[in-house]
Design a protein around this motif. Structure first.
Motif, PDB file in Angstrom:
ATOM      1  N   LYS A  73       4.275  -6.717  57.036  1.00 58.63           N
ATOM      2  CA  LYS A  73       5.586  -6.374  56.808  1.00 58.63           C
ATOM      3  C   LYS A  73       6.599  -6.227  57.955  1.00 58.63           C
ATOM      4  O   LYS A  73       6.127  -6.248  59.227  1.00 58.63           O
ATOM      5  CB  LYS A  73       5.488  -5.156  55.864  1.00 58.63           C
ATOM      6  CG  LYS A  73       4.752  -5.264  54.531  1.00 58.63           C
ATOM      7  CD  LYS A  73       4.994  -3.921  53.603  1.00 58.63           C
ATOM      8  CE  LYS A  73       6.278  -4.139  53.128  1.00 58.63           C
ATOM      9  NZ  LYS A  73       6.451  -2.902  51.999  1.00 58.63           N
TER      10      LYS A  73
ATOM     11  N   ARG B 106       7.999 -12.615  48.336  1.00 59.95           N
ATOM     12  CA  ARG B 106       8.726 -11.409  48.272  1.00 59.95           C
ATOM     13  C   ARG B 106       8.142 -10.637  47.157  1.00 59.95           C
ATOM     14  O   ARG B 106       7.695 -11.117  45.861  1.00 59.95           O
ATOM     15  CB  ARG B 106      10.015 -12.160  47.629  1.00 59.95           C
ATOM     16  CG  ARG B 106      11.011 -12.891  48.823  1.00 59.95           C
ATOM     17  CD  ARG B 106      12.142 -13.751  48.266  1.00 59.95           C
ATOM     18  NE  ARG B 106      12.913 -14.290  49.168  1.00 59.95           N
ATOM     19  CZ  ARG B 106      13.748 -14.940  49.091  1.00 59.95           C
ATOM     20  NH1 ARG B 106      14.147 -15.279  47.879  1.00 59.95           N
ATOM     21  NH2 ARG B 106      14.662 -15.385  49.986  1.00 59.95           N
ATOM     22  N   GLN B 107       8.308  -9.387  47.346  1.00 55.72           N
ATOM     23  CA  GLN B 107       7.645  -8.571  46.118  1.00 55.72           C
ATOM     24  C   GLN B 107       8.631  -7.241  46.100  1.00 55.72           C
ATOM     25  O   GLN B 107       9.680  -7.033  46.832  1.00 55.72           O
ATOM     26  CB  GLN B 107       6.261  -7.857  46.617  1.00 55.72           C
ATOM     27  CG  GLN B 107       5.227  -8.966  46.566  1.00 55.72           C
ATOM     28  CD  GLN B 107       3.841  -8.441  47.223  1.00 55.72           C
ATOM     29  OE1 GLN B 107       3.798  -7.408  47.345  1.00 55.72           O
ATOM     30  NE2 GLN B 107       3.053  -9.369  47.263  1.00 55.72           N
ATOM     31  N   SER B 108       8.306  -6.414  45.146  1.00 56.47           N
ATOM     32  CA  SER B 108       9.466  -5.535  44.660  1.00 56.47           C
ATOM     33  C   SER B 108       9.364  -4.579  45.828  1.00 56.47           C
ATOM     34  O   SER B 108      10.358  -3.604  46.259  1.00 56.47           O
ATOM     35  CB  SER B 108       8.711  -4.519  43.448  1.00 56.47           C
ATOM     36  OG  SER B 108       7.600  -3.992  43.724  1.00 56.47           O
ATOM     37  N   ASP B 109       8.271  -4.089  46.671  1.00 56.48           N
ATOM     38  CA  ASP B 109       8.400  -3.205  47.842  1.00 56.48           C
ATOM     39  C   ASP B 109       8.926  -3.885  49.159  1.00 56.48           C
ATOM     40  O   ASP B 109       9.006  -3.509  50.312  1.00 56.48           O
ATOM     41  CB  ASP B 109       7.193  -2.380  48.115  1.00 56.48           C
ATOM     42  CG  ASP B 109       5.940  -3.355  48.427  1.00 56.48           C
ATOM     43  OD1 ASP B 109       6.190  -4.500  48.285  1.00 56.48           O
ATOM     44  OD2 ASP B 109       5.041  -2.923  49.090  1.00 56.48           O
ATOM     45  N   GLY B 110       9.379  -5.187  49.129  1.00 55.63           N
ATOM     46  CA  GLY B 110       9.981  -5.971  50.152  1.00 55.63           C
ATOM     47  C   GLY B 110       9.086  -7.176  50.592  1.00 55.63           C
ATOM     48  O   GLY B 110       7.997  -7.273  49.797  1.00 55.63           O
ATOM     49  N   ASP B 111       9.541  -7.764  51.359  1.00 56.89           N
ATOM     50  CA  ASP B 111       8.557  -9.208  51.683  1.00 56.89           C
ATOM     51  C   ASP B 111       7.414  -8.824  52.410  1.00 56.89           C
ATOM     52  O   ASP B 111       7.299  -7.892  53.057  1.00 56.89           O
ATOM     53  CB  ASP B 111       9.550 -10.089  52.675  1.00 56.89           C
ATOM     54  CG  ASP B 111      10.710 -10.578  52.036  1.00 56.89           C
ATOM     55  OD1 ASP B 111      10.931 -10.584  50.827  1.00 56.89           O
ATOM     56  OD2 ASP B 111      11.847 -11.415  52.830  1.00 56.89           O
ATOM     57  N   HIS B 112       6.444  -9.666  52.143  1.00 57.57           N
ATOM     58  CA  HIS B 112       5.080  -9.581  52.785  1.00 57.57           C
ATOM     59  C   HIS B 112       4.781 -10.731  53.377  1.00 57.57           C
ATOM     60  O   HIS B 112       4.922 -12.019  52.964  1.00 57.57           O
ATOM     61  CB  HIS B 112       4.113  -9.115  51.525  1.00 57.57           C
ATOM     62  CG  HIS B 112       4.107  -7.866  51.172  1.00 57.57           C
ATOM     63  ND1 HIS B 112       2.903  -6.854  51.361  1.00 57.57           N
ATOM     64  CD2 HIS B 112       4.976  -7.149  50.320  1.00 57.57           C
ATOM     65  CE1 HIS B 112       3.076  -5.666  50.919  1.00 57.57           C
ATOM     66  NE2 HIS B 112       4.240  -5.895  50.223  1.00 57.57           N
TER      67      HIS B 112
ATOM     68  N   ALA C 277       0.518  -4.565  57.380  1.00 59.85           N
ATOM     69  CA  ALA C 277       0.576  -4.117  56.162  1.00 59.85           C
ATOM     70  C   ALA C 277      -0.787  -3.723  55.326  1.00 59.85           C
ATOM     71  O   ALA C 277      -1.154  -2.601  54.732  1.00 59.85           O
ATOM     72  CB  ALA C 277       1.110  -5.013  55.206  1.00 59.85           C
TER      73      ALA C 277
END
Length: 456
Positions: free
Chosen positions: A178, A234-240, A290
């Motif tokens: 991350k 892209r995810q709800s807690d930011g980019d992975h 991550a």
């Protein structure tokens, strides 16, 4: 406890889902067995979410049918969200009334007929204990052809077919990060002073970075960093971000202890890689790990000895076959096998046919093997080992299993019957698979010297 089904298969990869769904849609009662607690195999549990897709002249994937169905469910891009990938596989399985799914189930042993040429059943183990399942047809989609090998199917290891059994491609733990600034990285890669080589970007992937190969100095023995294959999700807690680039050499993919050690080596080397990238590459300044890889990307172990061993000459000659059940076409990407071996792309075919006979073990008459361990030469497997091709072979195997039961003909006889094979090909075409015959030119066509190498 003993159960009976018209067909059973044991699975560890996406090709297994394709086989099970195709079998069920063709009317066979099907059991799908998975050792993990979810679907997707290496794609999802190994975080290998960068898809190697071969596009035809129309700009679309040459692997259609069930691969296209799944690919649309995960967004139709060259990369996909891992949890979405699991959910898409599960939806495809759950929608089939003829299909039973058994998760967290281990393969214990194969149960053979008296003459050793047929598999009559399999012993399995889950939280409720051991139980046996009998069936008429079996498909092995395990990454290492474990069930086929256990059942007595002949195989060879690594480059044994070219007289080098110890030649095994490197293994890779995918790096999950991350904190990468995608826009900054993209801008820096095009600016003067960039030292890491050409980089190609789209919205979800970046690849290139070839100069990392020489600039980064590994700390752990028998490791190397090649150019990055970088995925952005892209995810709800930011980019992975997921990176397929760390190579570890000298690992026997059939040895659990060696794989465990390689994962530990990979975790330590990942820390060094991230530290280096933070200091040296714009956009990585705030990158953090991550999660650690829990499964290795093992590129090569067993290769099935099949009724027809697809040779490299078929690949580079764009060869069609009368019993084609799908197409391959990805570049023949032979990853490095040692620190002294840089790896190479041997050939970049347009398209070639995969014969039904290449899925059929020489000594077993009611089993098919799909995925990277199917009947390819070790060099040809450098192309055929990719996921879209594996799902194509899985879909064909599922349909073939159902039809061979209806015809009451084993796979050896089925594959020699032109009428039955053509019925199978028609079924696959109706399912959306690409099996159309073709006639394609190839490099050095007509050169007499080159033609002498066709048995390679």
């Amino acid at each position: 406890m003993r159960r009976r089904l018209r067909r059973h298969r044991h699975w560890r990869r996406s090709g297994g889902v394709a086989a099970a769904v195709s079998s069920a849609r063709n009317g066979a009662k099907t059991l799908l067995v998975e050792k993990r607690n979810g679907l997707g195999g290496l794609l999802t549990f190994g975080m290998l979410n960068f898809l190697d897709i071969k596009h035809g002249s129309d700009g679309k994937s040459i692997n259609k049918g069930l691969f296209t169905e799944w690919h649309k469910l995960v967004g139709g891009d060259s990369a996909f969200d891992i949890e979405l990938g699991k959910a898409a596989f599960y939806k495809m399985v759950a929608d089939e009334k003829n299909l039973t799914l058994s998760l967290s189930t281990q393969l214990v042993s194969a149960q053979l007929g008296a003459d050793g040429s047929t598999v009559e059943g399999v012993k399995l183990r889950n939280k409720n204990g051991e139980f046996s399942v009998s069936g008429k047809r079996f498909i092995d989609a395990t990454i290492d052809a474990d069930f086929a090998a256990m059942s007595g199917a002949p195989f060879f290891i690594g480059g044994e077919d070219i007289f080098d059994k110890s030649r095994l491609m490197s293994v890779t733990p995918v790096i999950h990060l991350k904190g990468i600034d995608w826009a900054k990285l993209k801008k820096a890669s095009k600016a003067s002073g960039w030292k890491f080589g050409k980089v190609d970007f789209n919205d979800t992937t970046a690849w290139g970075f070839a100069e990392l190969f020489t600039l980064y100095k590994p700390v752990e023995n028998n490791t190397r960093l090649r150019g990055l294959n970088l995925v952005r999700i892209r995810q709800s807690d930011g980019d992975h971000f997921y990176i397929n680039a760390l190579q570890i050499f000298g690992v026997n993919g059939l040895n659990e202890n060696e794989k465990k050690t390689a994962l530990e080596v990979g975790r330590r080397e990942t820390d060094h890689i991230v530290e280096y990238l933070r200091k040296e590459m714009a956009g990585f300044e705030k990158a953090t790990v991550a999660s650690d890889a829990t499964e290795l990307y093992v590129r090569e172990t067993r290769h099935l000895k099949a009724l027809y061993q697809l040779p490299m000459s078929d690949v580079w000659r764009n060869q069609d076959h009368w019993d084609s059940i799908g197409h391959g076409g990805y570049p023949v990407d032979i990853q490095g096998t040692s620190l002294k071996d840089l790896g190479t792309v041997v050939s970049n075919p347009k398209t070639y046919a995969i014969p039904l006979r290449s899925l059929i073990p020489q000594k077993l008459t009611n089993m098919l093997v799909v995925g990277r361990a199917a009947g390819y030469s070790s060099i040809a497997a450098g192309s055929a080992r990719v996921v879209p091709t594996g799902m194509t072979t899985g879909e064909a195997a599922g349909a073939a299993a159902a039809q061979s039961i209806k015809s009451n003909v084993n796979f050896h006889k089925f594959s020699a019957d032109e009428k039955l094979v053509e019925t199978l090909r028609t079924t696959l075409e109706k399912q959306g698979a690409l099996v159309k015959h073709f006639n394609s030119k190839y490099p050095y066509q007509g050169n007499g010297t080159i033609m002498q190498l066709r048995s390679w």
